[in-house]
Every structure is written in C-alpha cells, then in structure tokens.
Design a protein around this motif. Structure first.
Motif, PDB file in Angstrom:
ATOM      1  N   UNK A 169      -9.017  16.126 -10.622  1.00 40.60           N
ATOM      2  CA  UNK A 169      -8.195  15.203  -9.840  1.00 40.60           C
ATOM      3  C   UNK A 169      -7.030  14.696 -10.680  1.00 40.60           C
ATOM      4  N   UNK A 170      -6.030  14.185  -9.982  1.00 38.14           N
ATOM      5  CA  UNK A 170      -4.851  13.608 -10.598  1.00 38.14           C
ATOM      6  C   UNK A 170      -4.793  12.114 -10.323  1.00 38.14           C
ATOM      7  N   UNK A 171      -4.091  11.397 -11.186  1.00 40.18           N
ATOM      8  CA  UNK A 171      -3.774   9.997 -10.951  1.00 40.18           C
ATOM      9  C   UNK A 171      -2.252   9.866 -10.950  1.00 40.18           C
ATOM     10  N   UNK A 172      -1.722   9.210  -9.931  1.00 38.46           N
ATOM     11  CA  UNK A 172      -0.314   8.808  -9.966  1.00 38.46           C
ATOM     12  C   UNK A 172      -0.294   7.461 -10.665  1.00 38.46           C
ATOM     13  N   UNK A 173       0.083   7.483 -11.942  1.00 37.74           N
ATOM     14  CA  UNK A 173      -0.071   6.294 -12.775  1.00 37.74           C
ATOM     15  C   UNK A 173       1.032   5.264 -12.596  1.00 37.74           C
ATOM     16  N   UNK A 174       2.002   5.550 -11.719  1.00 33.34           N
ATOM     17  CA  UNK A 174       3.093   4.589 -11.505  1.00 33.34           C
ATOM     18  C   UNK A 174       3.796   4.935 -10.198  1.00 33.34           C
ATOM     19  N   UNK A 175       3.532   4.135  -9.174  1.00 36.60           N
ATOM     20  CA  UNK A 175       4.198   4.338  -7.888  1.00 36.60           C
ATOM     21  C   UNK A 175       4.397   2.987  -7.221  1.00 36.60           C
ATOM     22  N   UNK A 176       5.374   2.941  -6.332  1.00 38.31           N
ATOM     23  CA  UNK A 176       5.729   1.705  -5.626  1.00 38.31           C
ATOM     24  C   UNK A 176       5.388   1.892  -4.150  1.00 38.31           C
ATOM     25  N   UNK A 177       4.105   1.753  -3.829  1.00 38.15           N
ATOM     26  CA  UNK A 177       3.646   2.059  -2.480  1.00 38.15           C
ATOM     27  C   UNK A 177       4.258   1.152  -1.437  1.00 38.15           C
ATOM     28  N   UNK A 178       4.630  -0.055  -1.835  1.00 40.27           N
ATOM     29  CA  UNK A 178       5.232  -0.993  -0.886  1.00 40.27           C
ATOM     30  C   UNK A 178       6.680  -0.667  -0.583  1.00 40.27           C
ATOM     31  N   UNK A 179       7.241   0.321  -1.284  1.00 41.88           N
ATOM     32  CA  UNK A 179       8.650   0.674  -1.089  1.00 41.88           C
ATOM     33  C   UNK A 179       8.851   2.104  -0.603  1.00 41.88           C
ATOM     34  N   UNK A 180       7.766   2.792  -0.283  1.00 38.12           N
ATOM     35  CA  UNK A 180       7.891   4.188   0.119  1.00 38.12           C
ATOM     36  C   UNK A 180       8.699   4.349   1.397  1.00 38.12           C
ATOM     37  N   UNK A 181       9.450   5.438   1.452  1.00 37.67           N
ATOM     38  CA  UNK A 181      10.101   5.862   2.681  1.00 37.67           C
ATOM     39  C   UNK A 181       9.079   6.708   3.434  1.00 37.67           C
ATOM     40  N   UNK A 182       8.543   6.178   4.511  1.00 35.46           N
ATOM     41  CA  UNK A 182       7.427   6.824   5.204  1.00 35.46           C
ATOM     42  C   UNK A 182       7.863   7.631   6.425  1.00 35.46           C
ATOM     43  N   UNK A 183       9.165   7.916   6.505  1.00 28.64           N
ATOM     44  CA  UNK A 183       9.672   8.621   7.688  1.00 28.64           C
ATOM     45  C   UNK A 183       8.982   9.964   7.882  1.00 28.64           C
ATOM     46  N   UNK A 184       8.685  10.660   6.762  1.00 26.38           N
ATOM     47  CA  UNK A 184       8.051  11.982   6.885  1.00 26.38           C
ATOM     48  C   UNK A 184       6.574  11.877   7.233  1.00 26.38           C
ATOM     49  N   UNK A 185       6.035  10.663   7.229  1.00 28.22           N
ATOM     50  CA  UNK A 185       4.622  10.469   7.559  1.00 28.22           C
ATOM     51  C   UNK A 185       4.457   9.525   8.749  1.00 28.22           C
ATOM     52  N   UNK A 186       5.428   9.556   9.650  1.00 25.93           N
ATOM     53  CA  UNK A 186       5.323   8.787  10.868  1.00 25.93           C
ATOM     54  C   UNK A 186       5.243   7.291  10.662  1.00 25.93           C
ATOM     55  N   UNK A 187       5.797   6.832   9.530  1.00 25.78           N
ATOM     56  CA  UNK A 187       5.780   5.413   9.244  1.00 25.78           C
ATOM     57  C   UNK A 187       4.441   4.896   8.751  1.00 25.78           C
ATOM     58  N   UNK A 188       3.531   5.786   8.413  1.00 30.10           N
ATOM     59  CA  UNK A 188       2.170   5.390   8.074  1.00 30.10           C
ATOM     60  C   UNK A 188       1.886   5.573   6.586  1.00 30.10           C
ATOM     61  N   UNK A 189       1.551   4.485   5.900  1.00 37.14           N
ATOM     62  CA  UNK A 189       1.126   4.598   4.504  1.00 37.14           C
ATOM     63  C   UNK A 189      -0.199   5.334   4.406  1.00 37.14           C
ATOM     64  N   UNK A 190      -1.085   5.131   5.378  1.00 34.81           N
ATOM     65  CA  UNK A 190      -2.349   5.868   5.388  1.00 34.81           C
ATOM     66  C   UNK A 190      -2.100   7.368   5.354  1.00 34.81           C
ATOM     67  N   UNK A 191      -1.137   7.834   6.151  1.00 32.23           N
ATOM     68  CA  UNK A 191      -0.819   9.255   6.204  1.00 32.23           C
ATOM     69  C   UNK A 191      -0.245   9.741   4.875  1.00 32.23           C
ATOM     70  N   UNK A 192       0.624   8.938   4.269  1.00 37.02           N
ATOM     71  CA  UNK A 192       1.212   9.319   2.980  1.00 37.02           C
ATOM     72  C   UNK A 192       0.142   9.420   1.899  1.00 37.02           C
ATOM     73  N   UNK A 193      -0.780   8.480   1.876  1.00 39.32           N
ATOM     74  CA  UNK A 193      -1.860   8.528   0.884  1.00 39.32           C
ATOM     75  C   UNK A 193      -2.798   9.699   1.158  1.00 39.32           C
ATOM     76  N   UNK A 194      -3.083   9.964   2.421  1.00 37.59           N
ATOM     77  CA  UNK A 194      -3.929  11.112   2.755  1.00 37.59           C
ATOM     78  C   UNK A 194      -3.287  12.420   2.309  1.00 37.59           C
TER      79      UNK A 194
END
Length: 262
Positions: A1-26
C-alpha cells in the motif's frame, strides 16, 4: 500500500469525481493508497482538517500555519497551537516554515512563526512538516537552533542534494511530490536517487503540482501512485518495494497515525 503523506483534502477540485470527496478517496484507494495525511495551513482550516480526520478512518491530519497564511504582523499564538495539537487525530505540526520566494518582506514574521511551531514540536514531541522555498540557509539555521529530538520532514522537496544532505544530517525525512516527474527537474531526480531508502516519503500536495501526465490539471490523492512509480524507476527498484518502504517510513515518522496495512 501507499500513503499520501501530504495532501489538502479540504481544497481538492472534485469536479472529476462528481463533487464527492468520498469518490475521490475511493479512487485513490483503488490505486493502492491506504492512508492520507491532510495538512493544516491556517487557523481557519484547522477545524476542517480535524473534521475530515474524524470522518474517515484512513485520514489523519496536522495543524499549523503556512508561512504564506500568516496574519499580517502576527504569528499564531503558542497556546492556540498547543490546544489544537491535543486533538487525537492531529498527528503532526504544520505545515510551517519559510517562503521568501513569494514574501521575502515577511521574513522576520515567518521566522517568528517557524520558531513557535518548532517550540510546539519540542513540547509535544509531534513531528514538524516543513515548507521551504528560497530560504535554504535560514530554514537550516532554525532547524539546527531548535535541535529537536524527534524527526520531521521537508515536504515537497525542491532543493538540491546539498540541502537534502544537511536536512538528513539533522534527522529529517525528505518527501517528494509530482515535481520530480517534471522535465526540468534533473537536480531533483538526483536527490531522489540519493536519499536513503529509510528516509523517503511520497506525497501529492494535492490539489497542487500534479505529476506527469496530469501536469496542468488539478492534482488528486490517487496520483501519488504515479509519483511512486516514477520514483521507483529513478531509484532502480520495484514499485512494490518503494511503496512498502515509504509506508514504513511514514509510520516511523508519524507514530500516532492510524495506518492499517491490512
């Protein structure tokens, strides 16, 4: 497995995931990303990153004030920072550091704030996440001055091997982002080859700095796989070995993170 050791989840552009953070994380999980460290950059977003860490079992967070997010003329209060660091899902301090590229006129204030974060690291024992740009000498000087007993990380590293070696000598880790894939990043690729395997982390810094072939588009946590695959190639190792090593490194640096390697 991998770890993304630095990301700004509260600032993601979720347009490619239908506006869903759940979808982006999945989507990231489907690429083998098993954990995320969501980074604090200001007093304003501290509540947001803590809420995300509370919501998702595979997300932890940090709290701090980025050098470009400092209130004019005022460093954050140490009492405020120490209070935020008591939250059980806050596993690190930052990001903090120095950025003279954009705000050289604020050098004195940035140094004051950086010292404050380093003092919080000394008090709490939590690792510090360091942003540095065009401030090599002062960054290293303040890290030497702090003489922290625990390790930290220089995230999204863009400097040369000389600075990397100095940071490594101080016990710090080096985290590489999608910048290492850029055409003009030969010096950074030399750093990538030379960092000891036990001190290397991978990150996206999403939504910023998407790797090739996504450069110029919003970055997403799933693209940490592209960063890791590229680094494995540069270092002459397998993706699986690099993923395993960087995940172990993350767990060592951030022992409070709830990484489930299942």
């Amino acid at each position: 497995m991998l770890v993304d050791s630095h990301c700004h989840l509260d600032r993601l552009d979720l347009a490619t995931h239908g506006g869903s953070l759940d979808s982006a994380l999945d989507a990231a999980r489907a690429c083998g990303v098993g954990h995320f460290l969501c980074i604090g950059v200001s007093a304003d977003n501290a509540a947001a990153v803590k809420a995300l860490a509370e919501r998702y079992a595979d997300v932890d967070c940090s709290v701090g004030v980025h050098p470009l997010d400092l209130e004019p003329g005022a460093a954050p209060a140490l009492d405020w920072l120490l209070g935020e660091l008591e939250h059980p899902r806050v596993v690190a301090i930052g990001e903090t550091g120095l950025d003279y590229h954009y705000e050289p006129e604020a050098a004195e204030l940035q140094q004051e704030a950086f010292r404050l974060h380093l003092e919080a690291a000394r008090i709490t024992g939590k690792p510090v996440i360091v942003h540095t740009r065009a401030a090599r000498a002062d960054t290293l000087a303040l890290l030497r001055e702090a003489a922290l007993p625990q390790a930290g990380v220089l995230h999204c590293f863009t400097e040369d091997w000389e600075m990397a070696r100095a940071a490594l000598d101080l016990g710090f880790y080096i985290s590489l982002s999608g910048i290492v894939t850029f055409r003009n990043a030969d010096a950074l690729r030399e750093v990538a080859r030379r960092v000891p395997a036990g001190r290397l982390l991978v990150e996206t810094d999403s939504p910023y700095l998407a790797p090739i072939p996504y450069r110029g588009k919003p970055n997403l946590p799933q693209y940490v796989r592209e960063v890791a695959e590229f680094l494995a190639s540069v270092r002459g190792t397998s993706f699986e070995k690099l993923a395993e090593q960087t995940t172990a490194n993350f767990q060592r640096l951030f022992p409070l993170a709830r990484v489930n390697r299942g």
